[in-house]
Scaffold this active site. Structure first.
Site, short mmCIF file in Angstrom:
data_model
loop_
_atom_site.label_atom_id
_atom_site.label_comp_id
_atom_site.label_asym_id
_atom_site.label_seq_id
_atom_site.Cartn_x
_atom_site.Cartn_y
_atom_site.Cartn_z
N ASP A 1 -5.75 4.54 -8.61
CA ASP A 1 -7.43 4.24 -8.24
C ASP A 1 -7.88 5.63 -8.35
O ASP A 1 -8.03 6.46 -7.58
CB ASP A 1 -7.36 3.86 -6.78
CG ASP A 1 -8.83 3.77 -6.55
OD1 ASP A 1 -9.71 4.04 -7.32
OD2 ASP A 1 -9.28 3.26 -5.34
N SER B 1 -11.26 -11.85 -0.14
CA SER B 1 -10.87 -12.66 0.83
C SER B 1 -12.06 -13.63 1.13
O SER B 1 -13.34 -13.28 1.01
CB SER B 1 -10.41 -11.96 2.14
OG SER B 1 -9.20 -11.79 1.80
N ASP C 1 -0.57 -1.12 -4.43
CA ASP C 1 -2.07 -1.01 -4.35
C ASP C 1 -2.53 0.33 -3.95
O ASP C 1 -2.16 1.13 -3.34
CB ASP C 1 -2.45 -2.01 -3.57
CG ASP C 1 -3.87 -2.82 -3.58
OD1 ASP C 1 -4.49 -2.82 -4.37
OD2 ASP C 1 -4.64 -2.73 -2.25
N GLU D 1 -9.11 1.52 -11.76
CA GLU D 1 -10.21 1.06 -11.13
C GLU D 1 -11.40 1.89 -11.81
O GLU D 1 -11.39 3.04 -11.66
CB GLU D 1 -10.22 1.15 -9.81
CG GLU D 1 -11.61 0.62 -9.08
CD GLU D 1 -11.55 0.85 -7.50
OE1 GLU D 1 -10.49 0.15 -7.01
OE2 GLU D 1 -12.64 0.92 -6.86
N HIS E 1 -14.23 -4.47 0.23
CA HIS E 1 -13.27 -4.17 1.26
C HIS E 1 -13.71 -4.45 2.34
O HIS E 1 -14.91 -4.31 2.83
CB HIS E 1 -12.45 -2.99 1.08
CG HIS E 1 -11.60 -2.72 -0.11
ND1 HIS E 1 -11.70 -1.65 -1.09
CD2 HIS E 1 -10.71 -3.25 -0.82
CE1 HIS E 1 -10.96 -1.76 -2.12
NE2 HIS E 1 -10.30 -2.91 -1.85
N GLY E 2 -12.81 -5.13 3.47
CA GLY E 2 -13.50 -5.02 4.77
C GLY E 2 -13.91 -6.51 5.39
O GLY E 2 -13.53 -7.26 4.50
N SER F 1 -7.44 -9.34 3.59
CA SER F 1 -8.32 -9.62 5.07
C SER F 1 -7.84 -11.23 5.37
O SER F 1 -7.61 -11.35 6.36
CB SER F 1 -9.79 -9.58 4.74
OG SER F 1 -9.99 -8.08 4.45
N SER G 1 0.87 -1.27 0.09
CA SER G 1 0.05 0.02 -0.04
C SER G 1 0.83 1.04 0.00
O SER G 1 2.07 1.13 0.49
CB SER G 1 -0.90 0.03 1.19
OG SER G 1 -0.05 0.40 2.31
CO CO Z 1 -8.42 -2.91 -3.14
#
Ligand code: CO
Ligand code: CO
Length: 323
Positions: free
Chosen positions: A115, A226, A93, A145, A187-188, A269, A56
């Site tokens: 992004d 994930s 990323d 994206e 995400h998350g 994740s 990241s």
């Molecule tokens: Co992502």
């Protein structure tokens, strides 16, 4: 300027093209520490899998760009010294700006994501095209994206599916090498919520299929993919953690997408929660420990097994390219 080729890395073009043709996907795996880098390369070496290392923009701030790339270089050289072939890309990323992408490329990254998904369509095109022009000068690949992936912090309404016609226009206008599409992932820790009928929704395979018709041979990227195995969440909670709710994407859905035009699957994740579960367990079992190696080795081993499983699930095992 640190040339990624001098670090023993490749860009993602060849590995994603072969993944498209072969009907599989390459795992893109997060790292923040040496144990995680070692676990990724342990798995890639054992499974003979190409691999993408995800960093990241924050990581480059924490470790410094220099250490980020050199740590990966060291792991590549370890595998080669063991007589194993390696095909690895180092990818930024969710790059937020042109400048972040330039700095990553100068720091030895072989692939970057820009992004611009929060921007209006035309501005996303303009930003992405600028990054592509710079990156391609150095044969660095670019992911963009379009659409909005779900984010649990923004609520389920934040999900805005990517329109295939828009995706095709975007790719033609930017010359980008791969595209992250919103097809139902998030995400998350809560990726899926049951619908009114109580059933879990499926990924929008129809959007992927329509994109493949419009953009034959073009690789799509899945973020937020994930699986969040319940036994892993339970282990965190059993050893003092508190994760009230978790719902990942079922494995068979990810595998089905990998068999289509999805060629890169980001896994964050699952790595975090696996590392967290085993770290908590080993600390609880060794309350007197003062040496951090009591958990670093356990974490590395648990992540290695997770990543080997992902390589088998996505079909990238045994798919190393030549050279
Ligand atoms: Co992502
Ligand atoms: Co595929």
């Amino acid at each position: 300027m640190l040339d990624y080729r001098s670090l023993g890395l490749v860009n993602t073009r060849g590995m994603l093209r072969r993944a498209y043709e072969g009907g599989y996907a390459v795992p893109a795996l997060y790292f923040i520490s040496a144990e995680q880098v070692n676990a990724i390369f342990d798995a890639a070496g054992e499974e003979g899998s190409p691999v993408i290392l995800l960093a990241s923009p924050n990581l480059r701030g924490q470790l410094g760009g220099f250490l980020t790339a050199r740590m990966v270089q060291g792991a590549v050289e370890r595998l080669r010294a063991e007589g194993l072939a390696v095909e690895a890309a180092l990818h930024l990323d969710h790059g937020k700006s042109y400048q972040q992408c330039v700095e990553a490329i100068e720091g030895g990254f072989s692939s970057v994501m820009i992004d611009g998904s929060a921007l209006p369509f035309e501005e996303n095109i303009a930003l992405t095209r600028r990054v592509v022009e710079y990156a391609h000068r150095y044969d660095v690949t670019v992911e963009a994206e379009l659409g909005a992936l779900g984010d649990e912090h923004l609520g389920a309404d934040s999900l805005d599916y990517t329109d295939p016609e828009g995706a095709a226009a975007f790719v033609r206008a930017t010359g980008v090498d791969s595209l992250a599409m919103a097809v139902g992932t998030c995400h998350g820790m809560v990726k899926l919520r049951p619908g009114p009928d109580g059933r879990l929704p499926e990924l929008r395979y129809d959007l992927l299929a329509r994109t493949a018709e419009l953009l034959p041979g073009f690789p799509i990227v899945l973020h937020g993919a994930s699986c969040l195995p319940p036994e892993c969440v339970a282990m965190v909670n059993r050893y003092g953690g508190r994760i009230p709710a978790a719902a990942g994407i079922p494995e068979e859905q990810v595998a089905r997408a990998a068999g289509m035009n999805v060629c890169k699957v980001n896994i964050a994740s699952d790595g975090w929660i696996t590392a967290m579960a085993h770290t908590r367990r080993v600390l609880a079992e060794n309350p007197g420990a003062i040496d951090c190696r009591v958990f670093t080795g356990v974490t590395r081993g648990a992540l290695r097994e997770l990543y080997r499983h992902k390589m088998q699930l996505l079909g990238s095992a045994g798919r190393l390219g030549e050279g």
